[in-house]
Design a protein around this motif. Structure first.
Motif, PDB file in Angstrom:
ATOM      1  N   VAL A  52       0.854  -1.166   0.000  1.00  0.00           N
ATOM      2  CA  VAL A  52       0.000   0.000   0.000  1.00  0.00           C
ATOM      3  C   VAL A  52       0.903   1.233   0.000  1.00  0.00           C
ATOM      4  CG1 VAL A  52      -0.167   0.030   2.504  1.00  0.00           C
ATOM      5  CG2 VAL A  52      -1.980   1.027   1.187  1.00  0.00           C
ATOM      6  N   GLU A  53       2.178   0.974   0.316  1.00  0.00           N
ATOM      7  CA  GLU A  53       3.217   1.997   0.168  1.00  0.00           C
ATOM      8  C   GLU A  53       4.230   1.499  -0.850  1.00  0.00           C
ATOM      9  OE1 GLU A  53       3.469   4.448   4.101  1.00  0.00           O
ATOM     10  OE2 GLU A  53       4.063   2.397   4.559  1.00  0.00           O
ATOM     11  N   TYR A  54       4.983   2.425  -1.427  1.00  0.00           N
ATOM     12  CA  TYR A  54       5.894   2.023  -2.496  1.00  0.00           C
ATOM     13  C   TYR A  54       7.124   2.925  -2.505  1.00  0.00           C
ATOM     14  CZ  TYR A  54       4.293   6.087  -5.144  1.00  0.00           C
ATOM     15  OH  TYR A  54       4.013   7.377  -5.528  1.00  0.00           O
ATOM     16  N   ASP A  55       8.187   2.411  -3.115  1.00  0.00           N
ATOM     17  CA  ASP A  55       9.453   3.127  -3.281  1.00  0.00           C
ATOM     18  C   ASP A  55       9.773   3.223  -4.770  1.00  0.00           C
ATOM     19  OD1 ASP A  55       9.664   2.940  -0.484  1.00  0.00           O
ATOM     20  OD2 ASP A  55      10.990   1.189  -0.576  1.00  0.00           O
ATOM     21  N   LYS A  56      10.728   4.097  -5.066  1.00  0.00           N
ATOM     22  CA  LYS A  56      11.177   4.240  -6.451  1.00  0.00           C
ATOM     23  C   LYS A  56      12.646   4.643  -6.464  1.00  0.00           C
ATOM     24  CE  LYS A  56       9.811   7.933  -8.704  1.00  0.00           C
ATOM     25  NZ  LYS A  56       8.946   9.011  -9.262  1.00  0.00           N
ATOM     26  N   VAL A  57      13.257   4.539  -7.634  1.00  0.00           N
ATOM     27  CA  VAL A  57      14.592   5.093  -7.847  1.00  0.00           C
ATOM     28  C   VAL A  57      14.430   6.549  -8.251  1.00  0.00           C
ATOM     29  CG1 VAL A  57      16.652   5.006  -9.301  1.00  0.00           C
ATOM     30  CG2 VAL A  57      15.614   2.881  -8.485  1.00  0.00           C
ATOM     31  N   ASP A  58      15.085   7.425  -7.525  1.00  0.00           N
ATOM     32  CA  ASP A  58      15.014   8.855  -7.817  1.00  0.00           C
ATOM     33  C   ASP A  58      16.410   9.440  -7.616  1.00  0.00           C
ATOM     34  OD1 ASP A  58      14.631  11.584  -8.009  1.00  0.00           O
ATOM     35  OD2 ASP A  58      12.736  11.574  -6.897  1.00  0.00           O
ATOM     36  N   THR A  59      17.099   9.720  -8.722  1.00  0.00           N
ATOM     37  CA  THR A  59      18.474  10.199  -8.637  1.00  0.00           C
ATOM     38  C   THR A  59      18.563  11.645  -8.174  1.00  0.00           C
ATOM     39  OG1 THR A  59      18.404  10.668 -11.016  1.00  0.00           O
ATOM     40  CG2 THR A  59      19.341   8.551 -10.309  1.00  0.00           C
ATOM     41  N   GLY A  60      17.419  12.276  -7.899  1.00  0.00           N
ATOM     42  CA  GLY A  60      17.451  13.566  -7.222  1.00  0.00           C
ATOM     43  C   GLY A  60      17.877  13.431  -5.767  1.00  0.00           C
ATOM     44  N   LYS A 108      18.895   5.357 -17.043  1.00  0.00           N
ATOM     45  CA  LYS A 108      18.621   6.243 -18.174  1.00  0.00           C
ATOM     46  C   LYS A 108      17.612   5.625 -19.132  1.00  0.00           C
ATOM     47  CE  LYS A 108      19.276   9.915 -20.689  1.00  0.00           C
ATOM     48  NZ  LYS A 108      18.777  11.235 -20.214  1.00  0.00           N
ATOM     49  N   ALA A 109      17.665   4.313 -19.298  1.00  0.00           N
ATOM     50  CA  ALA A 109      16.711   3.655 -20.199  1.00  0.00           C
ATOM     51  C   ALA A 109      15.305   3.640 -19.623  1.00  0.00           C
ATOM     52  CB  ALA A 109      17.181   2.226 -20.477  1.00  0.00           C
ATOM     53  N   VAL A 110      15.208   3.493 -18.306  1.00  0.00           N
ATOM     54  CA  VAL A 110      13.893   3.427 -17.670  1.00  0.00           C
ATOM     55  C   VAL A 110      13.304   4.819 -17.480  1.00  0.00           C
ATOM     56  CG1 VAL A 110      12.658   2.691 -15.589  1.00  0.00           C
ATOM     57  CG2 VAL A 110      14.476   1.261 -16.530  1.00  0.00           C
ATOM     58  N   TYR A 111      14.170   5.799 -17.168  1.00  0.00           N
ATOM     59  CA  TYR A 111      13.734   7.187 -16.985  1.00  0.00           C
ATOM     60  C   TYR A 111      14.433   8.067 -18.018  1.00  0.00           C
ATOM     61  CZ  TYR A 111      11.667   6.077 -12.382  1.00  0.00           C
ATOM     62  OH  TYR A 111      10.900   5.577 -11.344  1.00  0.00           O
ATOM     63  N   PRO A 112      14.056   7.965 -19.296  1.00  0.00           N
ATOM     64  CA  PRO A 112      14.801   8.693 -20.342  1.00  0.00           C
ATOM     65  C   PRO A 112      14.698  10.202 -20.235  1.00  0.00           C
ATOM     66  CG  PRO A 112      12.795   7.700 -21.228  1.00  0.00           C
ATOM     67  CD  PRO A 112      12.968   7.148 -19.850  1.00  0.00           C
ATOM     68  N   ASN A 113      13.671  10.716 -19.596  1.00  0.00           N
ATOM     69  CA  ASN A 113      13.491  12.162 -19.514  1.00  0.00           C
ATOM     70  C   ASN A 113      14.011  12.757 -18.212  1.00  0.00           C
ATOM     71  OD1 ASN A 113      12.137  12.211 -22.036  1.00  0.00           O
ATOM     72  ND2 ASN A 113      10.248  11.529 -21.019  1.00  0.00           N
ATOM     73  N   ARG A 114      14.648  11.926 -17.394  1.00  0.00           N
ATOM     74  CA  ARG A 114      15.162  12.422 -16.121  1.00  0.00           C
ATOM     75  C   ARG A 114      16.662  12.656 -16.232  1.00  0.00           C
ATOM     76  NH1 ARG A 114      14.170   8.805 -10.972  1.00  0.00           N
ATOM     77  NH2 ARG A 114      12.056   9.629 -11.283  1.00  0.00           N
ATOM     78  N   ALA A 115      17.102  13.784 -15.708  1.00  0.00           N
ATOM     79  CA  ALA A 115      18.539  14.050 -15.660  1.00  0.00           C
ATOM     80  C   ALA A 115      19.170  13.087 -14.666  1.00  0.00           C
ATOM     81  CB  ALA A 115      18.807  15.492 -15.246  1.00  0.00           C
ATOM     82  N   THR A 116      20.129  12.296 -15.138  1.00  0.00           N
ATOM     83  CA  THR A 116      20.791  11.332 -14.251  1.00  0.00           C
ATOM     84  C   THR A 116      22.284  11.608 -14.239  1.00  0.00           C
ATOM     85  OG1 THR A 116      20.987   9.759 -16.076  1.00  0.00           O
ATOM     86  CG2 THR A 116      19.073   9.542 -14.650  1.00  0.00           C
TER      87      THR A 116
END
Length: 542
Positions: free
Chosen positions: A427-435, A533-541
């Motif tokens: 019911v809760e979740y995590d993600k990869v966030d390079t910020g 980068k492949a999974v989040y192509p629009n995110r600055a990594t």
């Protein structure tokens, strides 16, 4: 929802959260009770063996403790006892109790503090595991003991901490008890009434073994016995929450087992069925004992492990940097920074967490770390630097979507890219966030779209490896361990509607994980292939 809930992540939810997250099985267990204030702010941005009531003879062949004296396979080859469940809970105060030690070494004793309306009661100690599917073995049973109704609890006016200042009822000797996770069942005689008391018989060392860590600080934070917990008080409001909670009280939930049976027992059963060499500890043990994780093959954080002390985090990090693999088999892990303090019954029995009121904390005023979310000022240290993922919100209920079907963790599952598993994200979740600080290389294995209170986002399952060779895996969903027990068609409402398909996936992936992590530093044989980068192509990594 209260103002703290609306204001931003990390501080609210109160009674609404508890109601939303209650188990779909119909039990009143407050399972999955999360940490952040929903999604509005976007956390990702910025009987056998007994003798008619007489004491049962302890099993003389039980393990002696220590790496050389305990064999998981041999232990689970012993006959199990399927009658361990609480089936007659009875009225709310028919019988309940707590132990004056959260964990003991094999052979140590502890006190039980029991209150009951029955004239007599018995205590049955069940070691939890696999046991051919029975899930428990009766190790010891007491004689019938005299029952007494204990005094009412007290509430500290400064912290609203509830304590049960009950005299010790009996002393339990663990001689010849094998190390492991235990539920002690209290049975009232002459009337309905059963409750559990959880206790861990901990391992003295963990070299070469996989360490199962019971998340007892989180169990206690969500405990509202006496009307107060870390999220709300009798009024249901966040402002009336306890600023400190203690182990000197029973667990509120119907069975008295804390969060163990939903978030930990299914994983324990699987690991013991596989014969993985295991060690056993609690979060308070890991915090207290700097060398406990030395030489461990792996360490497991189970389904809901939210409340961590800085010491626990430092010891997990040191273990990783020495080559110990880490598995985070839940979500919302290592989110709250706590301080452990003594109670009247012993050390490390009070969990202090002031959250948004950290500046009122006497410990903070003395120069100790703020008991606020790890990612928050002062002293911000986002959990992602250890976990690889970062908590992003609740509540969600969404399909789990496979991204990297060829990954070694998916071996034997038959999954294809885009395969979906209903209800597995929640019911809760995590993600990869390079910020946020994110170890690299990190590989995203599942990337599941979610909408959390109107905000689109994603859940990620991720795996990263380190220069030490350690592998770190995070499921990114709180339902992972719960799903291990999902065997139905998903229509009964049990296990949040998870079906056998989700059960089969999580079981096989977890088997692959446990075997690989038990073999040594996983990064040496299974290095992560960075795909952010492949999974989040629009995110600055970076």
């Amino acid at each position: 929802m209260d103002q703290e809930h609306i204001a931003g992540p990390g501080d609210g939810g109160g009674a609404d959260r508890r109601r939303f997250l209650a188990l779909a099985t119909g039990a009143a267990t407050a399972a999955g009770l999360g940490a952040a204030a929903g999604c509005a702010g976007g956390a990702g941005h910025g009987a056998a063996g007994t003798d008619g009531g007489k004491a049962a003879t302890p099993d003389a062949a039980a393990g002696k403790g220590g790496p050389a004296g305990f064999d998981v396979k041999a232990e689970n080859a012993k006959p199990g006892h399927a009658d361990w469940h609480v089936t007659k809970a009875g009225p709310a105060r028919a019988i309940e109790g707590f132990a004056d030690k959260v964990s003991v070494l094999p052979g140590e004793s502890f006190g039980l503090h029991v209150s009951t309306t029955a004239p007599r009661f018995t205590v049955s100690a069940y070691r939890m595991g696999w046991y051919g599917g029975a899930r428990a073995r009766l190790v010891w049973r007491s004689e019938a003991l005299p029952g007494v109704r204990q005094p009412e609890h007290t509430v500290d006016p400064a912290t609203r901490m509830v304590s049960a200042r009950w005299p010790r009822t009996t002393t339990v000797d663990t001689k010849n008890w094998p190390e492991g996770c235990y539920l002690l069942r209290l049975d009232a005689q002459g009337a309905e009434g059963q409750r559990f008391v959880p206790v861990t018989v901990r391992s003295a060392a963990s070299a070469g073994r996989t360490v199962v860590v019971n998340a007892v600080a989180t169990w206690q934070a969500y405990n509202r016995w006496g009307g107060y917990g870390s999220y709300d008080g009798p009024s249901g409001g966040y402002a009336s929450r306890s600023l400190a909670v203690t182990f000197d009280r029973p667990y509120e939930y119907d069975d008295g087992a804390g969060l163990f049976l939903v978030y930990e027992a299914p994983l324990l059963a699987l690991a013991e069925r596989l014969g993985i060499p295991l060690a056993y500890a609690t979060t308070t043990d890991v915090a207290r004992e700097k060398r406990l994780l030395e030489g461990a093959a792996a360490v497991l954080s189970l389904g809901h492990d939210e409340y961590w002390s800085p010491e626990q985090r430092a010891h997990f990090t040191a273990a990783r940097d020495a080559g110990t693999n880490i598995a985070i088999l839940g979500a919302n892990c290592c989110f709250r920074r706590i301080r452990l303090e003594p109670s009247g019954l012993g050390p490390d029995r009070t969990v202090v967490c002031y959250k948004s009121a950290y500046d009122q904390d006497p410990g903070f005023k003395r120069g100790q770390p703020a008991t606020v979310d790890f990612r928050s000022a002062p002293g911000a240290d986002p959990e992602s630097s250890l976990l690889g993922v970062i908590y992003d919100g609740y509540p969600v209920d969404a399909p789990y979507v496979v991204t990297q079907p060829g990954h070694w963790l998916f071996e034997g599952t038959g999954v294809k890219a885009g395969d979906r598993f209903a209800h597995l994200v929640g019911v809760e979740y995590d993600k990869v966030d390079t910020g946020f600080p994110t170890p690299r290389p990190i590989e995203i294995l599942a990337h599941s779209p979610v909408v959390c209170e109107g905000r689109p986002s994603h859940q990620d399952t991720a795996y990263y490896t380190t220069p030490s060779g350690a592998g770190v895996f995070a499921t990114g969903t709180m339902r992972w361990v719960e799903a291990l027990d999902a065997t139905g068609d998903g229509r009964s409402g049990a296990n949040h509607g998870l079906d056998a398909k989700a059960g089969a996936l999580t079981t096989r992936v977890t088997e692959n994980l446990l075997r690989a992590f038990a073999a040594g530093p996983a990064g040496r044989t299974h290095p992560a292939q960075d795909n952010v980068k492949a999974v989040y192509p629009n995110r600055a990594t970076p």
